[in-house]
Design a protein around this motif. Structure first.
Motif, PDB file in Angstrom:
ATOM      1  N   VAL A   1       0.832  -1.200   0.000  1.00  0.00           N
ATOM      2  CA  VAL A   1       0.000   0.000   0.000  1.00  0.00           C
ATOM      3  C   VAL A   1       0.870   1.255   0.000  1.00  0.00           C
TER       4      VAL A   1
ATOM      5  N   SER B   1      -4.140   2.850   6.119  1.00  0.00           N
ATOM      6  CA  SER B   1      -5.262   1.946   6.334  1.00  0.00           C
ATOM      7  C   SER B   1      -6.111   2.404   7.516  1.00  0.00           C
TER       8      SER B   1
ATOM      9  N   PRO C   1      -9.331  -1.690  10.155  1.00  0.00           N
ATOM     10  CA  PRO C   1      -8.654  -1.488   8.886  1.00  0.00           C
ATOM     11  C   PRO C   1      -9.651  -1.276   7.756  1.00  0.00           C
TER      12      PRO C   1
ATOM     13  N   SER D   1      -7.173   2.153   1.600  1.00  0.00           N
ATOM     14  CA  SER D   1      -5.897   2.281   2.302  1.00  0.00           C
ATOM     15  C   SER D   1      -4.904   3.097   1.482  1.00  0.00           C
TER      16      SER D   1
END
Length: 80
Positions: free
Chosen positions: A8, A35, A56, A62
């Motif tokens: 991410v 996230s 999350p 995210s």
């Protein structure tokens, strides 16, 4: 969580315009923090019945949360 955070973080750095010079450790931190930021924003938009402190978010959310963190750091703190 660290592997997903790294992915991410790297994708957020890739999609954010301009250079974002972070090493792999800070990319992991950026991805994990992104996230949680996206999770908090989604919880504010649509609260759930059960009370959760943090949760999350999805993969795309995210990445957007990590990009938001980069923007905030560049705009307000002038760190990155």
């Amino acid at each position: 969580m660290a592997i997903v955070g790294l992915i991410v973080g790297i994708l957020a750095r890739f999609f954010y315009p301009g250079a974002v010079p972070l090493n792999w450790f800070w990319s992991i931190v950026l991805g994990i923090a992104g996230s949680f930021v996206a999770g908090l924003i989604s919880q504010m938009i649509q609260p759930k019945q059960g009370q959760q402190a943090l949760h999350p978010a999805g993969f795309i959310a995210s990445i957007l949360g990590a990009m938001l963190l980069i923007f905030v750091c560049r705009t307000l703190l002038h760190i990155v």
